[in-house]
Design a protein around this motif. Structure first.
Motif, PDB file in Angstrom:
ATOM      1  N   LEU A  24       0.826  -1.216   0.000  1.00  0.00           N
ATOM      2  CA  LEU A  24       0.000   0.000   0.000  1.00  0.00           C
ATOM      3  C   LEU A  24       0.856   1.260   0.000  1.00  0.00           C
ATOM      4  CD1 LEU A  24      -2.719  -1.135   2.553  1.00  0.00           C
ATOM      5  CD2 LEU A  24      -3.112  -0.610   0.143  1.00  0.00           C
ATOM      6  N   LEU A  25       1.880   1.285   0.849  1.00  0.00           N
ATOM      7  CA  LEU A  25       2.695   2.495   0.953  1.00  0.00           C
ATOM      8  C   LEU A  25       3.581   2.695  -0.277  1.00  0.00           C
ATOM      9  CD1 LEU A  25       3.706   2.240   4.722  1.00  0.00           C
ATOM     10  CD2 LEU A  25       2.178   3.936   3.691  1.00  0.00           C
ATOM     11  N   SER A  26       4.027   1.605  -0.883  1.00  0.00           N
ATOM     12  CA  SER A  26       4.882   1.713  -2.066  1.00  0.00           C
ATOM     13  C   SER A  26       4.157   2.377  -3.226  1.00  0.00           C
ATOM     14  CB  SER A  26       5.373   0.327  -2.495  1.00  0.00           C
ATOM     15  OG  SER A  26       6.210  -0.241  -1.513  1.00  0.00           O
ATOM     16  N   ARG A  27       2.832   2.274  -3.223  1.00  0.00           N
ATOM     17  CA  ARG A  27       2.054   2.867  -4.317  1.00  0.00           C
ATOM     18  C   ARG A  27       1.779   4.354  -4.100  1.00  0.00           C
ATOM     19  NH1 ARG A  27      -0.548  -2.328  -4.329  1.00  0.00           N
ATOM     20  NH2 ARG A  27      -2.277  -1.611  -3.037  1.00  0.00           N
ATOM     21  N   GLN A  28       2.150   4.869  -2.928  1.00  0.00           N
ATOM     22  CA  GLN A  28       1.921   6.283  -2.653  1.00  0.00           C
ATOM     23  C   GLN A  28       3.040   7.132  -3.259  1.00  0.00           C
ATOM     24  OE1 GLN A  28      -0.913   7.501  -0.818  1.00  0.00           O
ATOM     25  NE2 GLN A  28      -1.442   5.385  -1.370  1.00  0.00           N
ATOM     26  N   GLU A  29       2.656   8.254  -3.822  1.00  0.00           N
ATOM     27  CA  GLU A  29       3.633   9.148  -4.416  1.00  0.00           C
ATOM     28  C   GLU A  29       4.605   9.656  -3.340  1.00  0.00           C
ATOM     29  OE1 GLU A  29       3.776  13.171  -7.231  1.00  0.00           O
ATOM     30  OE2 GLU A  29       1.898  12.512  -6.313  1.00  0.00           O
ATOM     31  N   ASN A  30       5.877   9.623  -3.649  1.00  0.00           N
ATOM     32  CA  ASN A  30       6.945  10.143  -2.789  1.00  0.00           C
ATOM     33  C   ASN A  30       7.212   9.326  -1.528  1.00  0.00           C
ATOM     34  OD1 ASN A  30       7.496  12.302  -4.522  1.00  0.00           O
ATOM     35  ND2 ASN A  30       5.896  13.560  -3.579  1.00  0.00           N
ATOM     36  N   PHE A  31       6.681   8.088  -1.472  1.00  0.00           N
ATOM     37  CA  PHE A  31       7.031   7.180  -0.376  1.00  0.00           C
ATOM     38  C   PHE A  31       7.963   6.102  -0.932  1.00  0.00           C
ATOM     39  CE2 PHE A  31       3.038   7.664   2.522  1.00  0.00           C
ATOM     40  CZ  PHE A  31       3.402   8.979   2.779  1.00  0.00           C
ATOM     41  N   GLU A  32       9.020   5.803  -0.183  1.00  0.00           N
ATOM     42  CA  GLU A  32       9.945   4.748  -0.577  1.00  0.00           C
ATOM     43  C   GLU A  32      10.202   3.830   0.622  1.00  0.00           C
ATOM     44  OE1 GLU A  32      14.589   4.149  -2.098  1.00  0.00           O
ATOM     45  OE2 GLU A  32      13.804   6.162  -1.694  1.00  0.00           O
ATOM     46  N   ILE A  33       9.910   2.540   0.459  1.00  0.00           N
ATOM     47  CA  ILE A  33      10.181   1.564   1.519  1.00  0.00           C
ATOM     48  C   ILE A  33      11.640   1.152   1.409  1.00  0.00           C
ATOM     49  CG2 ILE A  33       9.512  -0.617   2.591  1.00  0.00           C
ATOM     50  CD1 ILE A  33       7.316   1.567   2.529  1.00  0.00           C
ATOM     51  N   VAL A  34      12.412   1.471   2.455  1.00  0.00           N
ATOM     52  CA  VAL A  34      13.852   1.205   2.394  1.00  0.00           C
ATOM     53  C   VAL A  34      14.253  -0.027   3.204  1.00  0.00           C
ATOM     54  CG1 VAL A  34      14.449   3.604   1.935  1.00  0.00           C
ATOM     55  CG2 VAL A  34      14.316   2.792   4.312  1.00  0.00           C
ATOM     56  N   GLY A  35      13.306  -0.630   3.921  1.00  0.00           N
ATOM     57  CA  GLY A  35      13.641  -1.814   4.683  1.00  0.00           C
ATOM     58  C   GLY A  35      12.443  -2.391   5.409  1.00  0.00           C
ATOM     59  N   GLU A  36      12.541  -3.672   5.751  1.00  0.00           N
ATOM     60  CA  GLU A  36      11.515  -4.372   6.524  1.00  0.00           C
ATOM     61  C   GLU A  36      12.192  -5.114   7.669  1.00  0.00           C
ATOM     62  OE1 GLU A  36       9.500  -7.095   4.005  1.00  0.00           O
ATOM     63  OE2 GLU A  36       8.281  -5.557   3.001  1.00  0.00           O
ATOM     64  N   GLU A  42      16.139  -6.190  14.822  1.00  0.00           N
ATOM     65  CA  GLU A  42      16.421  -5.991  13.399  1.00  0.00           C
ATOM     66  C   GLU A  42      16.061  -4.572  12.982  1.00  0.00           C
ATOM     67  OE1 GLU A  42      15.552  -8.254   9.134  1.00  0.00           O
ATOM     68  OE2 GLU A  42      14.136  -8.501  10.801  1.00  0.00           O
ATOM     69  N   ALA A  43      14.976  -4.046  13.527  1.00  0.00           N
ATOM     70  CA  ALA A  43      14.556  -2.673  13.204  1.00  0.00           C
ATOM     71  C   ALA A  43      15.625  -1.665  13.609  1.00  0.00           C
ATOM     72  CB  ALA A  43      13.237  -2.346  13.905  1.00  0.00           C
ATOM     73  N   ALA A  44      16.174  -1.834  14.812  1.00  0.00           N
ATOM     74  CA  ALA A  44      17.209  -0.914  15.290  1.00  0.00           C
ATOM     75  C   ALA A  44      18.457  -0.978  14.410  1.00  0.00           C
ATOM     76  CB  ALA A  44      17.552  -1.230  16.740  1.00  0.00           C
ATOM     77  N   MET A  45      18.836  -2.199  13.994  1.00  0.00           N
ATOM     78  CA  MET A  45      20.021  -2.345  13.143  1.00  0.00           C
ATOM     79  C   MET A  45      19.793  -1.752  11.753  1.00  0.00           C
ATOM     80  SD  MET A  45      21.716  -6.061  14.091  1.00  0.00           S
ATOM     81  CE  MET A  45      20.214  -7.012  13.792  1.00  0.00           C
ATOM     82  N   LEU A  46      18.622  -2.032  11.181  1.00  0.00           N
ATOM     83  CA  LEU A  46      18.326  -1.521   9.842  1.00  0.00           C
ATOM     84  C   LEU A  46      18.228   0.004   9.834  1.00  0.00           C
ATOM     85  CD1 LEU A  46      15.698  -4.037   8.386  1.00  0.00           C
ATOM     86  CD2 LEU A  46      18.019  -3.602   7.569  1.00  0.00           C
ATOM     87  N   ALA A  47      17.741   0.572  10.928  1.00  0.00           N
ATOM     88  CA  ALA A  47      17.632   2.032  10.986  1.00  0.00           C
ATOM     89  C   ALA A  47      18.993   2.693  10.887  1.00  0.00           C
ATOM     90  CB  ALA A  47      16.931   2.452  12.279  1.00  0.00           C
ATOM     91  N   GLU A  48      20.017   2.017  11.399  1.00  0.00           N
ATOM     92  CA  GLU A  48      21.377   2.566  11.318  1.00  0.00           C
ATOM     93  C   GLU A  48      21.907   2.541   9.891  1.00  0.00           C
ATOM     94  OE1 GLU A  48      24.533   2.197  14.240  1.00  0.00           O
ATOM     95  OE2 GLU A  48      23.252   0.760  15.290  1.00  0.00           O
ATOM     96  N   THR A  49      21.605   1.470   9.167  1.00  0.00           N
ATOM     97  CA  THR A  49      22.148   1.334   7.819  1.00  0.00           C
ATOM     98  C   THR A  49      21.284   2.035   6.769  1.00  0.00           C
ATOM     99  OG1 THR A  49      21.034  -0.808   7.573  1.00  0.00           O
ATOM    100  CG2 THR A  49      23.302  -0.831   8.380  1.00  0.00           C
ATOM    101  N   CYS A  50      19.968   1.998   6.946  1.00  0.00           N
ATOM    102  CA  CYS A  50      19.055   2.561   5.945  1.00  0.00           C
ATOM    103  C   CYS A  50      18.807   4.054   6.130  1.00  0.00           C
ATOM    104  CB  CYS A  50      17.709   1.840   5.981  1.00  0.00           C
ATOM    105  SG  CYS A  50      17.767   0.097   5.550  1.00  0.00           S
ATOM    106  N   ARG A  51      18.976   4.547   7.360  1.00  0.00           N
ATOM    107  CA  ARG A  51      18.735   5.951   7.675  1.00  0.00           C
ATOM    108  C   ARG A  51      17.371   6.427   7.163  1.00  0.00           C
ATOM    109  NH1 ARG A  51      22.244   8.044  11.516  1.00  0.00           N
ATOM    110  NH2 ARG A  51      24.152   6.824  11.370  1.00  0.00           N
TER     111      ARG A  51
END
Length: 218
Positions: A24-36, A42-51
């Protein structure tokens, strides 16, 4: 001028919901999913790398709950805003999410439009509470809700005392363990009861278990 893309990290342990949110979010204009992420660690680690600009954080997840994950993310990436995602319209859980650093709180029963509104709000560093949260607080002003939450949030010391109450410590045992006077422990107990509007040990114990302050089971 078009709005720059908002980078979003999704943290949710239920695969179907995670996949649905991504789609749903990927189809929104100007939204980009950078990680799951499927757990808080895992969320804390990905937040460091994906910013990411925004993290949508399920509050109850394995390994590391959403509250602690939010604290870690905000401590290391203060420019990242967090939206707490929860099935619970509970004042104390909202308070704990905000105390952890979440700027928004959206119920899983909310409309997708509310989630989009929340992303836009926190991306601009504005607090956002979905309509379901506003109903339980009987308030439609985010800043007023925040003020009320900050008044009712337990301090770290109060959480320690509550944990020990739930685990059966006596006042003297708590005082000795925490290097406090018994009068100070009693004062903390009164403040906890007033803030949570809970006035018996069984009620406090249930609260501590429900919010992960102790490993006892109901």
């Amino acid at each position: 001028m078009s709005r720059r893309r908002t980078r979003i990290l999704l943290a949710e342990d239920h695969f179907i919901l995670l996949t649905s949110l991504n789609g749903l979010l990927s189809r929104q204009e100007n939204f980009e999913i950078v990680g799951e992420a499927r757990d808080g660690g895992e969320a804390a680690m990905l937040a460091e790398t994906c910013r990411p600009d925004v993290v949508i954080m399920d509050v109850f997840m394995p390994v590391l709950d959403g509250f602690e994950a939010t604290q870690r993310i905000r401590r290391k990436n203060p420019a990242t805003s967090v939206i707490a995602l929860s099935a619970y319209a509970d004042r104390s859980i909202v308070a704990r999410a905000v105390d952890s650093g979440a700027l928004g709180y959206v119920l899983k029963e909310s409309s997708f439009d509310e989630l989009v509104d929340a992303i836009h709000a926190v991306r601009d560093n504005r607090p956002y509470f979905c309509s379901g949260v506003k109903r339980i607080f009987k308030c439609h002003d985010e800043q007023e809700i925040l003020k009320g939450l900050h008044r009712s949030t337990l301090t770290q010391r109060e959480r320690e005392v509550l944990k020990m109450i739930s685990e059966g410590f006596t006042t003297k045992q708590m005082a000795d363990t925490l290097d406090l006077s018994t009068k100070t422990v009693d004062a903390h107990r009164r403040k906890i009861m007033n803030k949570l509007n809970l006035h018996t040990v069984p009620e406090l114990t249930k609260y501590a278990i429900r919010h992960g302050l102790t490993k006892l089971e109901l």
